[in-house]
Write a protein that holds these residues in place. Structure first.
Motif, PDB file in Angstrom:
ATOM      1  N   THR A 179       0.820  -1.221   0.000  1.00  0.00           N
ATOM      2  CA  THR A 179       0.000   0.000   0.000  1.00  0.00           C
ATOM      3  C   THR A 179       0.855   1.273   0.000  1.00  0.00           C
ATOM      4  O   THR A 179       0.502   2.249  -0.652  1.00  0.00           O
ATOM      5  N   VAL A 180       1.966   1.258   0.693  1.00  0.00           N
ATOM      6  CA  VAL A 180       2.754   2.496   0.845  1.00  0.00           C
ATOM      7  C   VAL A 180       4.063   2.465   0.038  1.00  0.00           C
ATOM      8  O   VAL A 180       4.567   3.530  -0.356  1.00  0.00           O
ATOM      9  N   GLY A 181       4.593   1.294  -0.223  1.00  0.00           N
ATOM     10  CA  GLY A 181       5.894   1.182  -0.897  1.00  0.00           C
ATOM     11  C   GLY A 181       5.951   1.926  -2.221  1.00  0.00           C
ATOM     12  O   GLY A 181       4.965   2.016  -2.948  1.00  0.00           O
ATOM     13  N   THR A 182       7.141   2.446  -2.549  1.00  0.00           N
ATOM     14  CA  THR A 182       7.302   3.289  -3.739  1.00  0.00           C
ATOM     15  C   THR A 182       7.783   2.493  -4.952  1.00  0.00           C
ATOM     16  O   THR A 182       7.282   2.682  -6.056  1.00  0.00           O
ATOM     17  N   HIS A 183       8.753   1.609  -4.742  1.00  0.00           N
ATOM     18  CA  HIS A 183       9.412   0.935  -5.867  1.00  0.00           C
ATOM     19  C   HIS A 183       8.824  -0.462  -6.057  1.00  0.00           C
ATOM     20  O   HIS A 183       9.324  -1.443  -5.493  1.00  0.00           O
ATOM     21  N   ARG A 184       7.755  -0.536  -6.845  1.00  0.00           N
ATOM     22  CA  ARG A 184       7.054  -1.811  -7.002  1.00  0.00           C
ATOM     23  C   ARG A 184       7.124  -2.358  -8.426  1.00  0.00           C
ATOM     24  O   ARG A 184       6.807  -3.507  -8.662  1.00  0.00           O
ATOM     25  N   ASP A 185       7.528  -1.499  -9.361  1.00  0.00           N
ATOM     26  CA  ASP A 185       7.549  -1.927 -10.761  1.00  0.00           C
ATOM     27  C   ASP A 185       8.822  -2.716 -11.067  1.00  0.00           C
ATOM     28  O   ASP A 185       9.893  -2.407 -10.526  1.00  0.00           O
ATOM     29  N   GLY A 186       8.710  -3.712 -11.947  1.00  0.00           N
ATOM     30  CA  GLY A 186       9.853  -4.552 -12.304  1.00  0.00           C
ATOM     31  C   GLY A 186      10.983  -3.794 -12.961  1.00  0.00           C
ATOM     32  O   GLY A 186      12.148  -4.193 -12.885  1.00  0.00           O
ATOM     33  N   THR A 187      10.661  -2.669 -13.632  1.00  0.00           N
ATOM     34  CA  THR A 187      11.702  -1.891 -14.326  1.00  0.00           C
ATOM     35  C   THR A 187      12.418  -0.925 -13.382  1.00  0.00           C
ATOM     36  O   THR A 187      13.437  -0.346 -13.759  1.00  0.00           O
ATOM     37  N   ASP A 188      11.874  -0.752 -12.186  1.00  0.00           N
ATOM     38  CA  ASP A 188      12.464   0.175 -11.211  1.00  0.00           C
ATOM     39  C   ASP A 188      13.732  -0.443 -10.626  1.00  0.00           C
ATOM     40  O   ASP A 188      13.698  -1.535 -10.061  1.00  0.00           O
ATOM     41  N   LYS A 189      14.837   0.253 -10.765  1.00  0.00           N
ATOM     42  CA  LYS A 189      16.125  -0.292 -10.282  1.00  0.00           C
ATOM     43  C   LYS A 189      16.358   0.004  -8.800  1.00  0.00           C
ATOM     44  O   LYS A 189      17.291  -0.531  -8.200  1.00  0.00           O
ATOM     45  N   LYS A 190      15.568   0.888  -8.233  1.00  0.00           N
ATOM     46  CA  LYS A 190      15.753   1.230  -6.814  1.00  0.00           C
ATOM     47  C   LYS A 190      14.834   0.373  -5.937  1.00  0.00           C
ATOM     48  O   LYS A 190      13.854  -0.184  -6.426  1.00  0.00           O
ATOM     49  N   PHE A 191      15.179   0.308  -4.678  1.00  0.00           N
ATOM     50  CA  PHE A 191      14.398  -0.492  -3.728  1.00  0.00           C
ATOM     51  C   PHE A 191      13.960   0.379  -2.554  1.00  0.00           C
ATOM     52  O   PHE A 191      14.619   1.365  -2.228  1.00  0.00           O
ATOM     53  N   ASP A 192      12.866  -0.021  -1.948  1.00  0.00           N
ATOM     54  CA  ASP A 192      12.444   0.668  -0.729  1.00  0.00           C
ATOM     55  C   ASP A 192      13.410   0.330   0.408  1.00  0.00           C
ATOM     56  O   ASP A 192      13.998  -0.753   0.426  1.00  0.00           O
ATOM     57  N   GLN A 193      13.537   1.273   1.316  1.00  0.00           N
ATOM     58  CA  GLN A 193      14.510   1.124   2.395  1.00  0.00           C
ATOM     59  C   GLN A 193      13.817   0.789   3.717  1.00  0.00           C
ATOM     60  O   GLN A 193      12.846   1.458   4.088  1.00  0.00           O
ATOM     61  N   ALA A 194      14.310  -0.232   4.383  1.00  0.00           N
ATOM     62  CA  ALA A 194      13.808  -0.559   5.723  1.00  0.00           C
ATOM     63  C   ALA A 194      14.946  -0.347   6.715  1.00  0.00           C
ATOM     64  O   ALA A 194      16.083  -0.760   6.458  1.00  0.00           O
ATOM     65  N   ILE A 195      14.634   0.313   7.817  1.00  0.00           N
ATOM     66  CA  ILE A 195      15.658   0.602   8.832  1.00  0.00           C
ATOM     67  C   ILE A 195      15.253  -0.090  10.133  1.00  0.00           C
ATOM     68  O   ILE A 195      14.143   0.117  10.627  1.00  0.00           O
ATOM     69  N   LEU A 196      16.164  -0.897  10.645  1.00  0.00           N
ATOM     70  CA  LEU A 196      15.865  -1.687  11.842  1.00  0.00           C
ATOM     71  C   LEU A 196      16.394  -0.986  13.089  1.00  0.00           C
ATOM     72  O   LEU A 196      17.584  -0.679  13.183  1.00  0.00           O
ATOM     73  N   HIS A 197      15.478  -0.720  14.016  1.00  0.00           N
ATOM     74  CA  HIS A 197      15.856  -0.097  15.299  1.00  0.00           C
ATOM     75  C   HIS A 197      15.758  -1.157  16.383  1.00  0.00           C
ATOM     76  O   HIS A 197      14.722  -1.802  16.525  1.00  0.00           O
ATOM     77  N   THR A 198      16.811  -1.301  17.139  1.00  0.00           N
ATOM     78  CA  THR A 198      16.784  -2.269  18.229  1.00  0.00           C
ATOM     79  C   THR A 198      17.611  -1.758  19.401  1.00  0.00           C
ATOM     80  O   THR A 198      18.504  -0.915  19.209  1.00  0.00           O
ATOM     81  N   ASP A 199      17.314  -2.268  20.596  1.00  0.00           N
ATOM     82  CA  ASP A 199      18.168  -1.872  21.719  1.00  0.00           C
ATOM     83  C   ASP A 199      19.465  -2.684  21.663  1.00  0.00           C
ATOM     84  O   ASP A 199      19.577  -3.648  20.906  1.00  0.00           O
ATOM     85  N   ASN A 200      20.416  -2.295  22.494  1.00  0.00           N
ATOM     86  CA  ASN A 200      21.751  -2.892  22.413  1.00  0.00           C
ATOM     87  C   ASN A 200      21.833  -4.303  22.985  1.00  0.00           C
ATOM     88  O   ASN A 200      22.797  -5.011  22.729  1.00  0.00           O
ATOM     89  N   GLU A 201      20.841  -4.707  23.754  1.00  0.00           N
ATOM     90  CA  GLU A 201      20.931  -6.011  24.433  1.00  0.00           C
ATOM     91  C   GLU A 201      20.281  -7.158  23.633  1.00  0.00           C
ATOM     92  O   GLU A 201      20.420  -8.315  23.999  1.00  0.00           O
TER      93      GLU A 201
END
Lengths: 180, 189
Positions: free
Chosen positions: B128-150
């Protein structure tokens, strides 16, 4: 000397009658068993074909014995790249210590691992000298024990990136893909 | 001896029949099997990719300013839920909470963890929200993982694995193949 039709030659010259009897079965159940050549060759050929199909020319990736890898499903095939092993107590590159895991865990903050940085930077320089004019791929494979904490993972990840290896791969045990 | 009879050979011509010497033939098969068994790799290692967002070397010509893209931030800071946040240049677009159930499986001392609910939710969010969904699109959507140090590494891999479950088509060399929809990186803090 007259010419005559040759008879059975096997063991005619052997004087040990009791052996002859035993092997040929005159003394009871024969020891010599027949082997179907066609079935045996079929089996061998099928085995060779199976082994050839599962053969991997890239060989086995060396895994540090103190590292227990987690498993994941959505994975990629392994590539040839420098491997950094991270156990519960040490960071190891090519069998040489490149940092202390405990020290990073105790500090509880993200930090650059200087020894690892210098080793990876050195490897990068060597690669560039061996492959002049080529773009450096910047790929490093991290072989991390399943119990290592995130602060160590992030520290090594960031150190690798700053040493010129922004493409970081995490080595895992591949799981079969489930149907989506 | 094994042989192949293909007929012919009459009228003084050379015979077409040929014979295979079975002993070296079986020897060859045995040696091949031994070699393949010795060099066989039974444990299949694989890798999960992550991309550190490190700026490249400075360029002589400054690139045109591009609009910042939407990024999916996956937060795993609490033991009871994940938080999926779509952000665009610091502005929060949407936030979704996903219940966290740690189904830790231990086999021969090796642990693995799966988050199927998280994977389904991320896939639905990307559709629903992702930008790069077409097969010809060379870029990818970015996911950033946040976690605590432990957090233990096995849990990080479980979440990254869930992020990579969303797939999209990608055209390479005239043919389309399915690749993960996201590039994953770690948040520093």
């Amino acid at each position: 000397m007259t010419i005559h039709q040759p008879g059975r030659r096997l063991m005619h010259a052997v004087q040990l009658k009791f052996v002859h009897k035993k092997v040929t079965g005159h003394g009871g159940r024969p020891l010599a068993a027949g082997l179907s050549l066609t079935s045996m060759i079929d089996f061998l050929v099928v085995t060779v074909v199976f082994l050839l199909m599962t053969f991997s020319a890239s060989g086995e990736q060396p895994i540090n014995k103190n590292v227990r890898l987690p498993a994941a499903e959505n994975t990629l095939d392994m590539i040839d790249a420098p491997i950094v092993a991270i156990t519960g107590s040490a960071i190891i590159v090519d069998g040489n210590a490149a940092g202390n895991t405990r020290a990073i865990e105790d500090s509880k903050r993200l930090q650059r691992v200087d020894e690892l940085f210098n080793i990876l930077k050195g490897k990068r320089e060597v690669w560039k000298q061996l492959h002049p004019g080529k773009d450096f791929p910047g790929v490093v494979v991290l072989q991390i024990d399943q119990e290592v904490t995130a602060v160590v993972v992030k520290s090594v990840f960031q150190t690798s990136a700053f040493a010129g290896y922004p493409n970081v791969s995490f080595m895992v045990n591949g799981l079969p893909k489930t149907n989506r | 001896m094994g042989g192949v009879d293909v007929g012919g050979g009459g009228g003084g011509k050379r015979k077409l029949d040929s014979e295979i010497n079975m002993i070296p033939f079986i020897d060859l098969l045995m040696v091949t099997i031994s070699f393949l068994l010795i060099t066989a790799v039974w444990s299949h290692m694989a890798r999960i990719n992550a991309d550190a967002q490190v700026p490249g070397p400075p360029r002589e010509v400054e690139p045109d300013k591009v609009e910042p893209e939407k990024q999916l931030h996956v937060e795993m800071r609490t033991p009871d839920k994940f938080v999926l946040i779509w952000k665009q240049s610091g502005t929060v677009i949407s936030t979704v909470d996903v219940p966290r159930k740690d189904n830790l499986i231990t086999k021969d001392g090796k642990k693995s963890i799966r988050y199927p609910e998280l994977a389904q939710k991320i896939e639905a969010e990307w559709k629903t929200v992702g930008t790069h969904r077409d097969g010809t699109d060379k870029k990818f959507d970015q996911a950033i993982l946040h976690t605590d140090n432990e957090t233990a590494y096995v849990y990080l891999i479980g979440v990254i694995d869930a992020i990579y479950q969303a797939h999209r088509p990608y055209n390479v060399g005239g043919k389309s193949e399915q690749v993960p929809s996201f590039n994953v990186t770690f948040a520093v803090n």
